[in-house]
Design an enzyme around this catalytic site. Structure first.
Site, short mmCIF file in Angstrom:
data_model
loop_
_atom_site.label_atom_id
_atom_site.label_comp_id
_atom_site.label_asym_id
_atom_site.label_seq_id
_atom_site.Cartn_x
_atom_site.Cartn_y
_atom_site.Cartn_z
N GLU A 192 0.87 -1.17 0.00
CA GLU A 192 0.00 0.00 0.00
C GLU A 192 0.90 1.23 0.00
O GLU A 192 1.39 1.69 1.01
CB GLU A 192 -0.94 -0.01 1.21
CG GLU A 192 -2.03 0.99 1.08
CD GLU A 192 -1.54 2.40 1.37
OE1 GLU A 192 -1.59 3.22 0.43
OE2 GLU A 192 -1.13 2.67 2.48
N ASP A 236 13.47 -4.04 -6.32
CA ASP A 236 12.50 -2.96 -6.53
C ASP A 236 12.92 -2.11 -7.73
O ASP A 236 14.12 -1.92 -7.98
CB ASP A 236 12.41 -2.10 -5.26
CG ASP A 236 11.10 -1.33 -5.15
OD1 ASP A 236 10.23 -1.46 -6.03
OD2 ASP A 236 10.94 -0.58 -4.16
#
Ligand SMILES: [Zn+2]
Length: 350
Positions: A192, A236
């Site tokens: 989130e 990432d």
């Protein structure tokens, strides 16, 4: 990928905030001198190296694993559920040796309570040590009316890489040969991404929950699951052309150096495509400051971290242009090759 929080060396930060010092009776020195430093990876003989790379399938990586992830998938959305189920199914398909769990929980966010679910896959959970690979499965939520955000680098490509690596390596096949009781674990979480402002209370929901849960889950010899993590590798923002990736932590610098050496070796063997320099991605040098990301809840608990994130971030970061079209397939496949050899050497798979 998040805001740039630290450009100072982590040591100062750790000292100021007492990171790594919150583990009660376990001294930090013991944690950081654990096996990730004493483990000696051997370079694979060239014939084995070439055979392992043959097991990678670029079409499978792209068509089977990456493309289904390229949907809008913020937490709570239909796309998020679909992606989570896809990951779960693909991980279960790896075979009976893998334990696949959905770690569902709810958390209070600035938008009210929300349901989250992480996906955790562990090969031989009883093994004393784990090499843990992680990335986030959700895409950032943008305000209504914003163009669709698909997060191809953020982090669909890292998720696809994690699937392809375990599929190609099939470490289960090498069960008897894994050295030092080490096994492999993969974490996919819903983080989130800072619905409002990025900050400690509105970010990293999945990673914070999982780190806490693993800290409370007993493992071998009076340790917890989190203490079984020998090294935590976070991927990432990967997939754009020629990322510059740096070492971020002194205690994993030798492992970062191995990535750099493997990149150089594969380049010299002519096994990397559209790869301009011997070392294009994994740039050697003193540890660069920490970049705040999903590893933070693990770092705070003393886990050695290898953070594979480009600095600077890709030009498409957090824009509608972070799509499949703007990925650089040769870079993605080169990374899959370098990481395959790295994992095989770390795990002692021959
Ligand atoms: Zn992001």
């Amino acid at each position: 990928g998040n805001n740039w929080v630290q450009t100072r060396p982590r040591k100062g930060l750790a000292e100021r905030q007492g990171w790594g010092g919150n583990r009660g009776v376990v001294p930090q020195a013991w944690l950081f001198s654990s096996q990730s430093q004493s483990r000696q990876a051997r370079s694979l003989p060239e014939v084995h190296l070439r055979a392992l790379l043959e097991q990678l399938d670029p079409q499978r990586l792209w068509g089977k694993y990456l493309q289904p992830l390229l949907v809008e998938r913020p937490p709570g959305s239909p796309g998020n559920l679909k992606v989570r189920q896809f990951l779960e199914d693909e991980l279960r398909a790896l075979g009976a040796g893998w334990q696949v769990e959905v770690d569902a929980f709810s958390a209070l966010t600035p938008l009210g309570p929300m349901a989250f679910a992480n996906v955790v896959a562990t090969l031989s959970p009883e093994a004393p040590r784990r090499l843990t690979l992680a990335c986030h499965l959700d895409s950032k939520l943008f305000p209504p009316g914003a163009p669709p955000f698909l997060g191809a680098t953020d982090s669909a490509v890292p998720c696809a890489l994690l699937l392809e690596l375990v599929r190609a390596l099939d470490p289960q096949d090498h069960c008897g040969e894994r050295e030092g009781g080490i096994t492999l674990e993969e974490l996919f979480w819903n983080r989130e991404q800072a619905l409002k402002e990025w900050g400690p209370e509105d970010s990293l929901y999945g990673a914070r929950h999982l780190a806490q849960r693993m800290e409370q889950t007993p493992h071998d010899f009076g340790t917890s699951e989190i203490q079984a993590i020998e090294m935590f590798v976070l991927l990432d923002l990967l997939g754009a052309r020629d990322p510059i990736i740096k070492s971020h932590f002194r205690h994993t610098a030798p492992w970062f150096q191995r990535l750099s050496s493997i990149e150089k070796r594969l380049h010299r063997l002519g096994l990397l495509a559209s790869h301009p320099r011997e070392v294009t991605y994994f740039q050697p040098g003193p540890p660069y400051g920490a970049v705040d990301d999903d590893h933070t809840p693990f770092l705070r608990r003393g886990v050695p971290i290898l953070h594979l994130i480009p600095t600077p971030f890709p030009a498409v970061w957090h824009t509608a242009a972070d799509t499949e079209t703007n990925l650089h397939p040769p870079t993605v496949h080169n990374l899959s090759r370098i990481l395959t050899i790295f994992l095989a050497e770390y795990l002692g798979l021959l």
